[in-house]
Design an enzyme around this catalytic site. Structure first.
Site, PDB file in Angstrom:
ATOM      1  N   ASP A 112      -3.968 -42.724 -25.111  1.00  0.00           N
ATOM      2  CA  ASP A 112      -4.547 -42.329 -23.591  1.00  0.00           C
ATOM      3  C   ASP A 112      -3.699 -40.674 -23.214  1.00  0.00           C
ATOM      4  OD1 ASP A 112      -1.954 -43.783 -23.883  1.00  0.00           O
ATOM      5  OD2 ASP A 112      -2.270 -44.457 -21.870  1.00  0.00           O
ATOM      6  N   GLU A 197      11.584 -47.094 -27.868  1.00  0.00           N
ATOM      7  CA  GLU A 197      11.941 -45.767 -28.493  1.00  0.00           C
ATOM      8  C   GLU A 197      13.206 -46.048 -29.053  1.00  0.00           C
ATOM      9  OE1 GLU A 197      10.654 -46.432 -25.354  1.00  0.00           O
ATOM     10  OE2 GLU A 197       8.759 -45.161 -25.495  1.00  0.00           O
TER      11      GLU A 197
HETATM   12  C1  UGA Z   1       4.558 -46.223 -22.468  1.00  0.00           C
HETATM   13  C2  UGA Z   1       5.039 -45.690 -23.486  1.00  0.00           C
HETATM   14  O1  UGA Z   1       4.310 -44.163 -23.500  1.00  0.00           O
HETATM   15  C3  UGA Z   1       4.373 -46.407 -24.725  1.00  0.00           C
HETATM   16  O2  UGA Z   1       4.239 -45.494 -26.066  1.00  0.00           O
HETATM   17  C4  UGA Z   1       5.055 -47.729 -25.109  1.00  0.00           C
HETATM   18  O3  UGA Z   1       4.611 -48.388 -26.140  1.00  0.00           O
HETATM   19  C5  UGA Z   1       4.541 -48.442 -23.675  1.00  0.00           C
HETATM   20  O4  UGA Z   1       5.172 -47.740 -22.396  1.00  0.00           O
HETATM   21  C6  UGA Z   1       5.605 -49.786 -23.790  1.00  0.00           C
HETATM   22  O5  UGA Z   1       6.781 -49.873 -23.100  1.00  0.00           O
HETATM   23  O6  UGA Z   1       5.373 -50.378 -24.693  1.00  0.00           O
HETATM   24  P1  UGA Z   1       2.211 -47.020 -21.380  1.00  0.00           P
HETATM   25  O7  UGA Z   1       1.277 -45.831 -21.032  1.00  0.00           O
HETATM   26  O8  UGA Z   1       2.661 -47.923 -20.369  1.00  0.00           O
HETATM   27  O9  UGA Z   1       3.148 -46.668 -22.431  1.00  0.00           O
HETATM   28  O10 UGA Z   1       1.368 -47.838 -22.590  1.00  0.00           O
HETATM   29  P2  UGA Z   1      -0.103 -47.933 -23.083  1.00  0.00           P
HETATM   30  O11 UGA Z   1      -0.607 -46.463 -23.415  1.00  0.00           O
HETATM   31  O12 UGA Z   1      -0.774 -48.845 -22.240  1.00  0.00           O
HETATM   32  O13 UGA Z   1      -0.042 -48.431 -24.631  1.00  0.00           O
HETATM   33  C7  UGA Z   1       0.744 -47.689 -25.514  1.00  0.00           C
HETATM   34  C8  UGA Z   1      -0.151 -47.769 -26.829  1.00  0.00           C
HETATM   35  O14 UGA Z   1      -0.423 -49.032 -27.206  1.00  0.00           O
HETATM   36  C9  UGA Z   1      -1.713 -47.146 -26.764  1.00  0.00           C
HETATM   37  O15 UGA Z   1      -1.944 -46.555 -27.771  1.00  0.00           O
HETATM   38  C10 UGA Z   1      -2.516 -48.378 -26.417  1.00  0.00           C
HETATM   39  O16 UGA Z   1      -3.752 -48.094 -26.786  1.00  0.00           O
HETATM   40  C11 UGA Z   1      -1.908 -49.635 -27.466  1.00  0.00           C
HETATM   41  N1  UGA Z   1      -1.949 -50.901 -26.890  1.00  0.00           N
HETATM   42  C12 UGA Z   1      -1.861 -51.219 -25.524  1.00  0.00           C
HETATM   43  C13 UGA Z   1      -2.351 -52.010 -27.801  1.00  0.00           C
HETATM   44  O17 UGA Z   1      -2.371 -51.581 -28.985  1.00  0.00           O
HETATM   45  N2  UGA Z   1      -2.442 -53.224 -27.443  1.00  0.00           N
HETATM   46  C14 UGA Z   1      -2.179 -53.599 -26.100  1.00  0.00           C
HETATM   47  O18 UGA Z   1      -2.372 -54.730 -25.770  1.00  0.00           O
HETATM   48  C15 UGA Z   1      -1.955 -52.427 -25.145  1.00  0.00           C
HETATM   49 MN    MN Z   2      -0.105 -44.881 -22.168  1.00  0.00          MN
END
Ligand code: UGA
Ligand code: MN
Length: 251
Positions: A112, A197
């Protein structure tokens, strides 16, 4: 060096839009290999076809986040770490399929975010771990490493500043050789909120070794954008009347 971008992804209404958007950015990057890891018990048709048609060099993997670690629809988005097992599986794939002699750089590219092409020019020269600012993150306009005389001396961040590496996933890249040489280094599924991280970076580098990029960390070349969840009110109303949209049309 080749750039390996690791992207965890999961099914939701905006998934295809996100993947189209970033894949078409990546098409402009030379010497690039996209590792897409679905958070799913199977490889989905949507992602399989998107990758096959993308024109990119890619590897398609999948692993479902264990139930007890998965966020429920009702949970706040920050409750559980996201994409952890997916990124770890990609690291395992690199360790099993790449030689120590290969020159490469690994970047964790969430589906995203918004990526400037200039970022990839900065990433490519990574020797161990390179770092740069991330825009629109941590409740700030940007977070960034603070640089003095070409060295990272601290971080501009407001949220939990005492974390070992108070940086977003989008703000660093790692030399492939460093990951291959440290085969135990991985993300901790049990990491406290904000410490994901750090859980990987702690076992790979110290702050003094970080390599600042983007004009000594003064330029924002990646943005932690997040898509709004589309409202489906009318779709649901029509569905109740048996007039829902054609399910054979993919969105
Ligand atoms: C923030 C950080 O930018 C992420 O890199 C980190 O993984 C996350 O916090 C965390 O604390 O785990 P955020 O924008 O809140 O990110 O998270 P998302 O963008 O919703 O998810 C990160 C990545 O994991 C995305 O590529 C998303 O597609 C993937 N994801 C999310 C999954 O593979 N499974 C899920 O159930 C949710
Ligand atoms: Mn994100």
């Amino acid at each position: 060096p080749i750039i390996y971008a690791i992207t965890p992804t999961y099914a939701r209404l905006v998934q295809k839009a996100e993947l189209v958007r970033i894949s078409q950015t990546f098409l402009h990057v030379k010497n690039f290999h996209w590792i897409v890891v679905e958070d799913s018990p199977v490889k989905t048709q949507l992602v399989s076809e998107l990758l096959a048609q993308s024109g990119l060099r890619f590897t398609h993997l999948h692993t479902e986040t264990p139930k007890e670690h998965k966020r429920k629809e009702s949970d706040p988005n920050w409750l559980k770490p996201r994409g952890v097992e997916q990124r770890n599986l990609a690291l395992q794939w690199l360790r099993e399929n790449r030689e120590l002699s290969e020159e490469g750089v690994v970047y964790f590219a969430d589906d995203d975010n918004t990526y400037s092409l200039r970022l990839f020019d900065e990433i490519r020269s990574t020797k161990r771990v390179s770092v740069w600012p991330v825009g629109l993150v941590g409740g700030l306009r940007f977070e960034r490493p603070l640089v003095e005389k070409g060295r990272v001396v601290g971080f501009y961040t407001a949220w939990k500043p005492n974390r070992p590496f108070p940086m977003d996933m989008a703000g660093f890249a790692i030399a492939l050789q460093l990951l291959l040489a440290n085969r135990e280094a991985r993300f901790d599924l049990l990491a406290e909120r904000g410490y994901l991280e750090s859980s990987l970076l702690q076992s790979l580098v110290s702050i003094e070794e970080l390599e600042p990029r983007a004009d000594n960390c003064t330029k924002v070349l990646v943005w932690h954008t997040r898509s709004e969840k589309p409202k489906m009110k009318q779709e649901e109303l029509l569905q109740k009347q048996g007039l829902g949209s054609d399910p054979s049309i993919e969105v």
